[in-house]
Design a protein around this motif. Sequence first.
Motif, PDB file in Angstrom:
ATOM      1  N   UNK A   1     -56.673 -25.216 110.132  1.00 20.50           N
ATOM      2  CA  UNK A   1     -55.591 -26.167 109.862  1.00 20.50           C
ATOM      3  C   UNK A   1     -55.918 -27.548 110.437  1.00 20.50           C
ATOM      4  N   UNK A   2     -56.721 -27.601 111.465  1.00 17.88           N
ATOM      5  CA  UNK A   2     -57.112 -28.894 112.059  1.00 17.88           C
ATOM      6  C   UNK A   2     -57.886 -29.716 111.031  1.00 17.88           C
ATOM      7  N   UNK A   3     -58.840 -29.094 110.380  1.00 17.38           N
ATOM      8  CA  UNK A   3     -59.653 -29.806 109.391  1.00 17.38           C
ATOM      9  C   UNK A   3     -58.783 -30.259 108.222  1.00 17.38           C
ATOM     10  N   UNK A   4     -57.912 -29.382 107.765  1.00 18.41           N
ATOM     11  CA  UNK A   4     -57.021 -29.738 106.667  1.00 18.41           C
ATOM     12  C   UNK A   4     -56.063 -30.863 107.025  1.00 18.41           C
ATOM     13  N   UNK A   5     -55.564 -30.847 108.246  1.00 20.09           N
ATOM     14  CA  UNK A   5     -54.642 -31.897 108.695  1.00 20.09           C
ATOM     15  C   UNK A   5     -55.350 -33.237 108.803  1.00 20.09           C
ATOM     16  N   UNK A   6     -56.557 -33.242 109.335  1.00 19.97           N
ATOM     17  CA  UNK A   6     -57.326 -34.491 109.415  1.00 19.97           C
ATOM     18  C   UNK A   6     -57.620 -35.004 108.007  1.00 19.97           C
ATOM     19  N   UNK A   7     -58.003 -34.102 107.116  1.00 18.25           N
ATOM     20  CA  UNK A   7     -58.302 -34.505 105.735  1.00 18.25           C
ATOM     21  C   UNK A   7     -57.081 -35.100 105.049  1.00 18.25           C
ATOM     22  N   UNK A   8     -55.915 -34.531 105.315  1.00 18.51           N
ATOM     23  CA  UNK A   8     -54.701 -35.002 104.653  1.00 18.51           C
ATOM     24  C   UNK A   8     -54.168 -36.303 105.243  1.00 18.51           C
ATOM     25  N   UNK A   9     -54.378 -36.523 106.529  1.00 18.52           N
ATOM     26  CA  UNK A   9     -53.747 -37.661 107.190  1.00 18.52           C
ATOM     27  C   UNK A   9     -54.661 -38.846 107.466  1.00 18.52           C
ATOM     28  N   UNK A  10     -55.952 -38.674 107.414  1.00 19.10           N
ATOM     29  CA  UNK A  10     -56.870 -39.787 107.675  1.00 19.10           C
ATOM     30  C   UNK A  10     -56.650 -40.973 106.730  1.00 19.10           C
ATOM     31  N   UNK A  11     -56.432 -40.756 105.429  1.00 20.41           N
ATOM     32  CA  UNK A  11     -56.177 -41.921 104.569  1.00 20.41           C
ATOM     33  C   UNK A  11     -54.908 -42.675 104.953  1.00 20.41           C
ATOM     34  N   UNK A  12     -53.896 -41.950 105.422  1.00 13.55           N
ATOM     35  CA  UNK A  12     -52.657 -42.616 105.817  1.00 13.55           C
ATOM     36  C   UNK A  12     -52.829 -43.410 107.112  1.00 13.55           C
ATOM     37  N   UNK A  13     -53.617 -42.880 108.026  1.00 14.40           N
ATOM     38  CA  UNK A  13     -53.899 -43.621 109.260  1.00 14.40           C
ATOM     39  C   UNK A  13     -54.689 -44.879 108.914  1.00 14.40           C
ATOM     40  N   UNK A  14     -55.664 -44.760 108.011  1.00 14.45           N
ATOM     41  CA  UNK A  14     -56.405 -45.931 107.548  1.00 14.45           C
ATOM     42  C   UNK A  14     -55.509 -46.930 106.852  1.00 14.45           C
ATOM     43  N   UNK A  15     -54.579 -46.435 106.057  1.00 11.84           N
ATOM     44  CA  UNK A  15     -53.639 -47.322 105.372  1.00 11.84           C
ATOM     45  C   UNK A  15     -52.749 -48.049 106.369  1.00 11.84           C
ATOM     46  N   UNK A  16     -52.348 -47.372 107.429  1.00 13.85           N
ATOM     47  CA  UNK A  16     -51.573 -48.030 108.480  1.00 13.85           C
ATOM     48  C   UNK A  16     -52.368 -49.187 109.078  1.00 13.85           C
ATOM     49  N   UNK A  17     -53.641 -48.965 109.335  1.00 13.94           N
ATOM     50  CA  UNK A  17     -54.487 -50.036 109.851  1.00 13.94           C
ATOM     51  C   UNK A  17     -54.596 -51.195 108.885  1.00 13.94           C
ATOM     52  N   UNK A  18     -54.666 -50.897 107.601  1.00  6.08           N
ATOM     53  CA  UNK A  18     -54.741 -51.954 106.587  1.00  6.08           C
ATOM     54  C   UNK A  18     -53.452 -52.759 106.542  1.00  6.08           C
TER      55      UNK A  18
END
Length: 141
Positions: free
Chosen positions: A57-74
């Motif tokens: 679940x850790x890998x799946x959670x990182x995969x699902x949320x990394x784009x949103x964290x990047x979008x927050x930075x943008x």
Amino acid sequence: MDILHQLIDYGIIGLLIALSFWAVAVAIERWLFYRQVDPRKYPDQQTFEVALTKRLVIIGTVAANAPYIGLLGTVLGIMLTFHNMGTSGTMAVSTIMVGLSLALKATAIGLLVAIPCVVLNNVLRRRVAELLSLYKVQHGA
């Protein structure tokens, strides 16, 4: 506003890099576990499945949320660019483009983290399915 710039560069991007290392470490640990797991040691299929899917679940959670964290930075980077334009009173195209390009690096890094995590998650879940099938064959289920 320098704090916001540091938050984007070190906070958001640092978080994404840390999450990617964490996901890769879990993937390596799981792959090594799958290579040496013995289905005969588990009394039932549910116990075996729990052992196989542990920490995936850790890998799946990182995969699902990394784009949103990047979008927050943008979004934060674009806000910073607009704030700098408003306070300086200049509307130079070069200033706008540099600010926006720096803001978009967070999204790019978010995608660079998410895509390999999706691949790792799919590969490991496929291996889990194979091992569960092997378990069923060996135990006549």
